[in-house]
Design an enzyme around this catalytic site. Structure first.
Site, PDB file in Angstrom:
ATOM      1  N   VAL A 242       0.845  -1.195   0.000  1.00 28.05           N
ATOM      2  CA  VAL A 242       0.000   0.000   0.000  1.00 28.05           C
ATOM      3  C   VAL A 242       0.884   1.251   0.000  1.00 28.05           C
ATOM      4  O   VAL A 242       0.501   2.293  -0.527  1.00 28.05           O
ATOM      5  CB  VAL A 242      -0.987  -0.036   1.192  1.00 28.05           C
ATOM      6  N   ASP A 243       2.098   1.129   0.551  1.00 30.02           N
ATOM      7  CA  ASP A 243       3.011   2.284   0.609  1.00 30.02           C
ATOM      8  C   ASP A 243       3.625   2.616  -0.751  1.00 30.02           C
ATOM      9  O   ASP A 243       4.261   3.654  -0.899  1.00 30.02           O
ATOM     10  CB  ASP A 243       4.179   1.996   1.575  1.00 30.02           C
ATOM     11  N   MET A 286      -0.258   6.241   6.073  1.00 31.84           N
ATOM     12  CA  MET A 286       0.723   5.152   5.986  1.00 31.84           C
ATOM     13  C   MET A 286       1.904   5.546   5.117  1.00 31.84           C
ATOM     14  O   MET A 286       1.794   6.409   4.253  1.00 31.84           O
ATOM     15  CB  MET A 286       0.060   3.906   5.437  1.00 31.84           C
ATOM     16  N   ARG A 403      -6.361   1.098   4.046  1.00 28.37           N
ATOM     17  CA  ARG A 403      -5.907  -0.143   3.407  1.00 28.37           C
ATOM     18  C   ARG A 403      -6.886  -1.314   3.582  1.00 28.37           C
ATOM     19  O   ARG A 403      -6.740  -2.335   2.907  1.00 28.37           O
ATOM     20  CB  ARG A 403      -4.514  -0.532   3.901  1.00 28.37           C
TER      21      ARG A 403
END
Ligand SMILES: Nc1ncnc2c1ncn2[C@@H]1O[C@H](COP(=O)(O)OP(=O)(O)OP(=O)(O)O)[C@@H](O)[C@H]1O
Ligand SMILES: O=P(O)(O)OC[C@H]1O[C@](O)(CO)[C@@H](O)[C@@H]1O
Ligand SMILES: [Mg+2]
Length: 479
Positions: A242-243, A286, A403
């Site tokens: 997700v980053d 995040m 997320r």
């Protein structure tokens, strides 16, 4: 129909697979691993791709991808420079990856194919879509009927309590609408020998590994061990982060969904800040080592006054510091919105000895909450410099909300292409690779390259300059 290839034909194809260097083609290749690299050619059979007989497809000229069909890593050149003229001395040029897609000949007989799918690491929008599309793709495109889901990450391979789940298209039908991973995930539990033993015991000959940077490093080890044991097992990694911190590929699946969710948090912070006297809306997003979510959400929202990311040091007090900047913003606008990526400023937060050592089950350093720390520091500053004046910091931490949602439409389509690309590659005998988009085209990239590549925000490039023009934030360079 099963076709036994002559040794020469297979050797020629294997050599093509690993050598893209013919006239007019890129002369550096990526040494894409293939089953033929370590298995005796006599023991490997090839088969006509069943897509030839699939009622939904009409393979015509150009339908099948050939080994010489490649995607260039670099597509922007300055034609006036030596590098624009494709100078051999420039290591950046000529890196090419095999284009993803179905091959005319495949190395697995569908009825004898037994595939395992596993998800590892943190959640990411689209995980369930990738699983769904692996199942549907294997079943519908290639006629594979033995597809198993390993439960709860790498440890699930050798778990004595959780057996692999038998998967089929009916079972996974609605999974693309679900956040999370139905297979469940976990950190830690990577026991190489138990995992590869389990692959052998369960007679898996295709392993689909979905996860982030740590997972990909584990997948490299699994692939190496499989080669050492000389077993006929294709291993593919599907990068999930997700980053967006995995390198080489254009972006990771779920990233756009996460940015959209992040914007909702920024909008709320903006409303809260605007509606207060000297209001600051603070949003933590995040991004352990990369600030891509914070950057993209900042650029698309335009409500952000300052974006702090791990790639950029910042400081609070003094000329050019955050406090001075926010002071001016409050004087000008009466409010300000601050976005901070979770990995930013970690070296500024006081830690106890125990906190310095604390790691999660995978060995990643446990971060302290930069949002809470900033909130406290800002309140201290205000009480010191503006005693008696109204001031509010509204801290929003949407960490898991961005997320734990299903993928949006764009990410869902991306997940589908990613999964199908992975299947075509494994079926074609490629192994130890990752499927992913490069310059908008799907490619096969050696796992090892992806496991090593990072994707940091470049604070020297145009995109970061754009962030600064949107926010007007300081560059935090001490003069
Ligand atoms: N260097 C490594 N070698 C072998 N296995 C590893 C390595 N690093 C991590 N792993 C294993 O990979 C799995 C996932 O790792 P981790 O928890 O770091 O998440 P990740 O894949 O990096 O995903 P994300 O960080 O995006 O959540 C864990 O089971 C962990 O034990
Ligand atoms: O709390 P968990 O599930 O261990 O995961 C948190 C981490 O996972 C990620 O979402 C992906 O690495 C990071 O952004 C975050 O630091
Ligand atoms: Mg990671």
């Amino acid at each position: 129909m099963a076709l036994s290839k002559s040794k020469r034909e297979v050797e020629e194809e294997a050599s093509n697979n690993n050598n893209l260097g013919t006239a007019g083609e890129p002369n550096r290749n990526t040494n894409m691993p293939h089953l033929t690299d370590y298995l005796q050619l006599e023991n490997l059979k090839t088969y006509t791709n069943p897509l030839d007989q699939n009622r939904f497809f009409h393979p015509s000229h150009g339908f099948y991808v050939s080994p010489s069909d490649v995607i260039l890593r670099q597509i922007v050149y300055d034609l006036s420079s030596a590098c624009g003229a494709f100078s051999d001395s420039d290591p950046r040029v000529h890196v090419a990856y095999h284009r993803a897609g179905p091959r005319k000949q495949i190395f697995f007989e569908p009825k004898n194919t037994r595939a395992a799918i596993v998800t590892c690491g943190g959640l990411c929008p689209g995980l369930n879509t990738v699983i769904r599309e692996l199942v549907v793709g294997l079943w519908e495109l290639y006629g594979v009927r033995q597809i198993l889901g390993i439960q709860a990450g790498y440890r699930g391979f050798y778990s004595t309590t959780r057996n692999p789940l038998v998967l089929n298209p009916k079972m996974v039908r609605g999974w693309h609408k679900l956040g999370g991973t139905v297979l469940e995930t976990s950190r830690g539990g990577f026991d190489l020998h138990q995992i590869v033993d389990a692959i052998q015991t369960n007679a898996f000959n295709q392993v689909y590994i979905i996860g982030g940077d740590g997972t990909m490093r584990g997948a490299v080890e699994i692939f190496d061990e499989i080669q050492r044991r000389k077993i006929n097992v294709g291993v593919v990694g599907i990068p999930k982060t997700v980053d967006n911190d995995v390198g080489i590929i254009d972006r990771s699946f779920g990233f756009q969904t996460a940015v959209e969710m992040a914007q909702q948090a920024i909008s709320a912070a903006h409303v809260e800040a605007e509606s207060a006297v000297n209001g600051i809306g603070l949003v933590k997003l995040m991004g352990r080592s990369t600030g891509h979510i914070a950057l993209h959400a900042t650029l698309s929202s335009r409500d952000v006054d300052c974006c702090l990311i791990p790639e950029m040091e910042f400081y609070l007090e003094g000329k050019g510091g955050l406090v001075e900047f926010l002071d001016n913003r409050l004087k000008e606008n009466g409010h300000a919105v601050l976005v901070v990526a979770e990995g930013a400023g970690q070296n500024m937060i006081p830690r106890t000895a125990a906190q310095t050592e604390e790691r999660d089950e995978s060995g990643n350093l446990v971060f302290l909450d930069v949002g809470s720390w900033l909130k406290t520091e800002l309140k201290k500053w205000w009480a010191r410099d503006h005693p008696g004046e109204l001031f509010t910091v509204k801290y929003i931490d949407p960490t898991y909300m961005i997320r734990a949602v299903p993928a949006n439409a764009t990410d869902n389509l991306y997940c589908t292409l990613l999964a199908h690309s992975a299947i075509h590659g494994v079926m074609a005998g490629y192994t130890g690779f990752v499927s992913g988009p490069i310059n908008g085209n799907y490619a096969y990239i050696p796992l090892e390259d992806v496991a090593q590549a990072t994707n940091a925000v470049n604070t020297k490039d145009h995109k970061w300059a754009w962030v600064r023009t949107v926010t007007n934030q300081p560059d935090f360079v001490k003069s």
